[in-house]
Design a protein around this motif. Structure first.
Motif, PDB file in Angstrom:
ATOM      1  N   GLU A  35      -6.215  -1.197   7.177  1.00 57.18           N
ATOM      2  CA  GLU A  35      -5.451  -0.912   5.954  1.00 57.18           C
ATOM      3  C   GLU A  35      -6.386  -0.829   4.749  1.00 57.18           C
ATOM      4  OE1 GLU A  35      -2.268  -0.238   5.428  1.00 57.18           O
ATOM      5  OE2 GLU A  35      -1.318  -0.769   7.313  1.00 57.18           O
TER       6      GLU A  35
ATOM      7  N   THR B  87      -9.543  -0.010   4.736  1.00 54.54           N
ATOM      8  CA  THR B  87     -10.295   1.242   4.853  1.00 54.54           C
ATOM      9  C   THR B  87      -9.460   2.415   4.346  1.00 54.54           C
ATOM     10  OG1 THR B  87     -11.579   0.398   6.713  1.00 54.54           O
ATOM     11  CG2 THR B  87     -11.452   2.796   6.482  1.00 54.54           C
ATOM     12  N   ASP B  88      -8.177   2.447   4.717  1.00 53.24           N
ATOM     13  CA  ASP B  88      -7.290   3.506   4.235  1.00 53.24           C
ATOM     14  C   ASP B  88      -7.132   3.447   2.722  1.00 53.24           C
ATOM     15  OD1 ASP B  88      -6.943   4.345   6.835  1.00 53.24           O
ATOM     16  OD2 ASP B  88      -4.962   3.434   7.064  1.00 53.24           O
TER      17      ASP B  88
ATOM     18  N   GLN C  40      -9.490   5.229   0.195  1.00 54.57           N
ATOM     19  CA  GLN C  40      -9.291   6.654  -0.103  1.00 54.57           C
ATOM     20  C   GLN C  40      -8.393   6.872  -1.320  1.00 54.57           C
ATOM     21  OE1 GLN C  40     -11.097   8.760   1.810  1.00 54.57           O
ATOM     22  NE2 GLN C  40     -11.772   6.901   2.837  1.00 54.57           N
ATOM     23  N   ARG C  41      -7.628   5.824  -1.707  1.00 50.71           N
ATOM     24  CA  ARG C  41      -6.630   5.994  -2.766  1.00 50.71           C
ATOM     25  C   ARG C  41      -6.859   5.143  -4.006  1.00 50.71           C
ATOM     26  NH1 ARG C  41      -2.381   5.208   1.707  1.00 50.71           N
ATOM     27  NH2 ARG C  41      -2.681   3.107   0.980  1.00 50.71           N
TER      28      ARG C  41
ATOM     29  N   THR D  26       0.833  -1.210   0.000  1.00 49.07           N
ATOM     30  CA  THR D  26       0.000   0.000   0.000  1.00 49.07           C
ATOM     31  C   THR D  26       0.859   1.248   0.000  1.00 49.07           C
ATOM     32  OG1 THR D  26      -0.219   0.146   2.411  1.00 49.07           O
ATOM     33  CG2 THR D  26      -1.898  -1.118   1.236  1.00 49.07           C
TER      34      THR D  26
END
Length: 118
Positions: free
Chosen positions: A77, A79-80, A83-84, A45
Motif C-alpha cells: 500500500e 508503495t502504491d 505514486q499519488r 488511501t
C-alpha cells in the motif's frame, strides 16, 4: 474488512476495521490492532487521505508485533501511495509514523469515530 475494500464498499470496510480495532485495543491484542490499522489506512488511501495512511503504514511496518503478512500488505500500500503523494509529504508521514506509539496512532482515529457518531 478487506473483502469490503476489494468490492469498493468503503463505508462497510471502515466500520469493520474500526470495530476490529476497538475490540483489539480493548483486549490488548496488538497484532490484531495492527491489522485493523492497516485496513483503516487502506480505506484512507482510497478516500484521498494518503498522508495519514502513510503514517499508519510506516508505524505498522516498523512495529515489532506486526506479522510478516501484515507488513507485506502495508509495504504494498505504501508503495502504491508513493505514486499519488509528494515525496516530501510521504517522507514526513513515514518519519512521524515510525516515531509514534500505538496509542498516538489510535487516539486520533477514536476521536474521529466519536465525532462522526455525534
Amino acid at each position: 474488512g478487506f473483502a469490503d475494500l476489494a468490492l469498493g464498499q468503503m463505508e462497510q470496510a471502515r466500520v469493520s476495521f474500526t470495530d476490529a480495532l476497538g475490540r483489539a485495543m480493548q483486549h490488548h491484542q496488538v497484532s490484531n490492532a495492527l491489522y485493523a490499522l492497516i485496513g483503516l489506512a487502506s480505506v484512507m488511501t482510497r478516500e484521498d487521505d494518503g498522508v495519514r495512511a502513510a503514517e499508519i503504514f510506516a508505524f505498522a511496518i516498523q512495529h515489532r508485533f506486526t506479522p510478516a503478512l501484515f507488513r507485506d500488505i502495508a509495504r504494498g500500500e505504501l508503495t502504491d501511495l508513493a505514486q499519488r503523494v509528494s515525496l516530501d509529504a510521504l517522507a514526513a508521514a513515514r518519519t512521524r509514523g515510525e516515531a509514534s506509539s500505538l496509542e498516538q496512532i489510535v487516539s486520533p482515529l477514536r476521536l474521529g469515530q466519536l465525532l462522526s457518531q455525534s
